[in-house]
Scaffold this active site. Structure first.
Site, PDB file in Angstrom:
ATOM      1  N   SER A   1     -11.108  -0.164   3.497  1.00 37.38           N
ATOM      2  CA  SER A   1     -10.412  -0.793   4.844  1.00 37.38           C
ATOM      3  C   SER A   1      -9.729   0.195   5.568  1.00 37.38           C
ATOM      4  CB  SER A   1      -9.211  -1.803   4.123  1.00 37.38           C
ATOM      5  OG  SER A   1      -9.917  -2.729   3.742  1.00 37.38           O
TER       6      SER A   1
ATOM      7  N   ARG B   1       0.831  -1.223   0.101  1.00 36.31           N
ATOM      8  CA  ARG B   1      -0.002  -0.028  -0.067  1.00 36.31           C
ATOM      9  C   ARG B   1       1.000   1.387  -0.063  1.00 36.31           C
ATOM     10  NH1 ARG B   1      -2.517  -3.589  -1.143  1.00 36.31           N
ATOM     11  NH2 ARG B   1      -4.315  -4.613  -0.695  1.00 36.31           N
TER      12      ARG B   1
ATOM     13  N   GLU C   1      -4.537   2.846   6.944  1.00 35.73           N
ATOM     14  CA  GLU C   1      -4.541   2.518   5.259  1.00 35.73           C
ATOM     15  C   GLU C   1      -5.256   3.575   4.886  1.00 35.73           C
ATOM     16  OE1 GLU C   1      -6.084  -0.590   2.029  1.00 35.73           O
ATOM     17  OE2 GLU C   1      -5.092  -1.434   4.000  1.00 35.73           O
TER      18      GLU C   1
END
Length: 313
Positions: A236, A187, A306
């Site tokens: 998320s 990520r 995130e």
């Protein structure tokens, strides 16, 4: 969504911001533009300036004129983003239809505009008989965002399929970067601050359109069953720690259904935060920090955000 690095705490702007005028662009340049309607949480402040360029030339000319004199943030679907209540200084760039095209280049390669959605990319790949891009159906964002953040779902991520991408830097320079130059990790990419991804090439492999479509349907059904997609949410919230799942840690810490003001930890999927009505971004972010505190206290794990958090507190 395409944004600056996580937890982007910004100052109140620069002199360049006050000298902008809608007359300097062919697209739409709006001062003090509310961002809440443009993000999934439906919360947060305004952008000092919101620029929706008419095309690539409009974008490069505008950023060339600004020439790095103000902060730049690109905004996609706003699906993985908390815009803080104090708003975003500088200019927020939102790519529209001119950047949302997807075309088959042959040899199982798709060229995708930075504003194209994951659903459009996956559907175009299906129709062209290109397998390996089905997972993009499960990413709620645009090409620019998931190229920057190495978006992933269902066992695959952008780093598995990206060939290269076209990027406009904060000074208006247009460059093409091969995938290796993005130095992808989980990520995260090495794209510079203020860079706007305007196009990317993805490579798959030959496949049967019927089988590709069935896999896309499976992904869509799995998301519908497990995630609060019909709520005001942000995807998320925390990254999965190595060897574990964020949702399991949040649940084990007793945070399922936890609330702070109008913000709530989802009962359906504990790695999702929800705006139950009129939550402020401060409540949403504050709830996330409380979840992190409880997980650390009960299980000794420091969850990493995130969701991207940008703007003035």
């Amino acid at each position: 969504m395409s944004v600056q690095p996580n937890d982007w705490l910004m100052d109140s702007g620069t002199t360049a911001a006050t000298s902008l005028s809608p007359d300097m662009v062919r697209g739409k340049l709006t001062a003090n533009a509310p961002l809440a309607p443009l993000v999934w949480f439906k919360a947060g402040g305004a952008a000092d300036w919101l620029f929706e360029p008419a095309d690539l030339d409009d974008l490069t000319r505008f950023l060339g004129t600004v020439n790095g004199g103000m902060q730049v943030m690109a905004l996609g679907l706003g699906s993985n983003l908390i815009v803080r209540d104090g708003g975003v200084p500088g200019v927020v760039i939102r790519l529209g239809k001119a950047f949302a095209k997807v075309r088959d280049l042959g040899d199982c390669v798709l060229e995708c505009g930075g504003g194209a959605s994951g659903i459009l990319v996956a559907s175009t790949a299906r129709d062209a008989g290109i397998a390996g891009l089905e997972f993009l159906r499960g990413i709620p964002g645009t090409v620019g965002g998931f190229v920057r953040m190495n978006g992933g779902a269902y066992g695959r991520e952008v780093s598995d399929v990206l060939v290269d991408c076209d990027v406009v830097l904060a000074d208006g320079t247009l460059i093409t970067l091969p995938a290796r130059d993005l130095r992808y990790t989980y990520r995260h990419s090495a794209l510079p601050d203020g860079a706007v991804v305007v196009a990317a090439r993805f490579r798959g492999q030959p496949g049967d359109p019927v089988a590709i479509g069935a896999e896309m349907d499976r992904i869509a059904a799995a998301r519908e069953e497990s995630q609060p997609l019909r709520s005001k949410t942000g995807g998320s919230t925390f990254k999965n720690p190595s060897g574990d799942k964020a949702w399991r840690l949040v649940d084990a810490a007793g945070c399922r259904g936890l609330t702070m003001g109008g913000a709530q930890v989802s009962e359906k999927h504990t790695n999702f935060l929800i705006n139950t009505g009129n939550a402020t971004s401060a409540e949403i972010e504050g709830l996330g920090e409380e979840v992190r505190r409880r997980v650390r206290a009960s299980q000794g794990v420091a969850l990493e955000w995130e969701i991207q958090r940008v703007g003035r507190p």
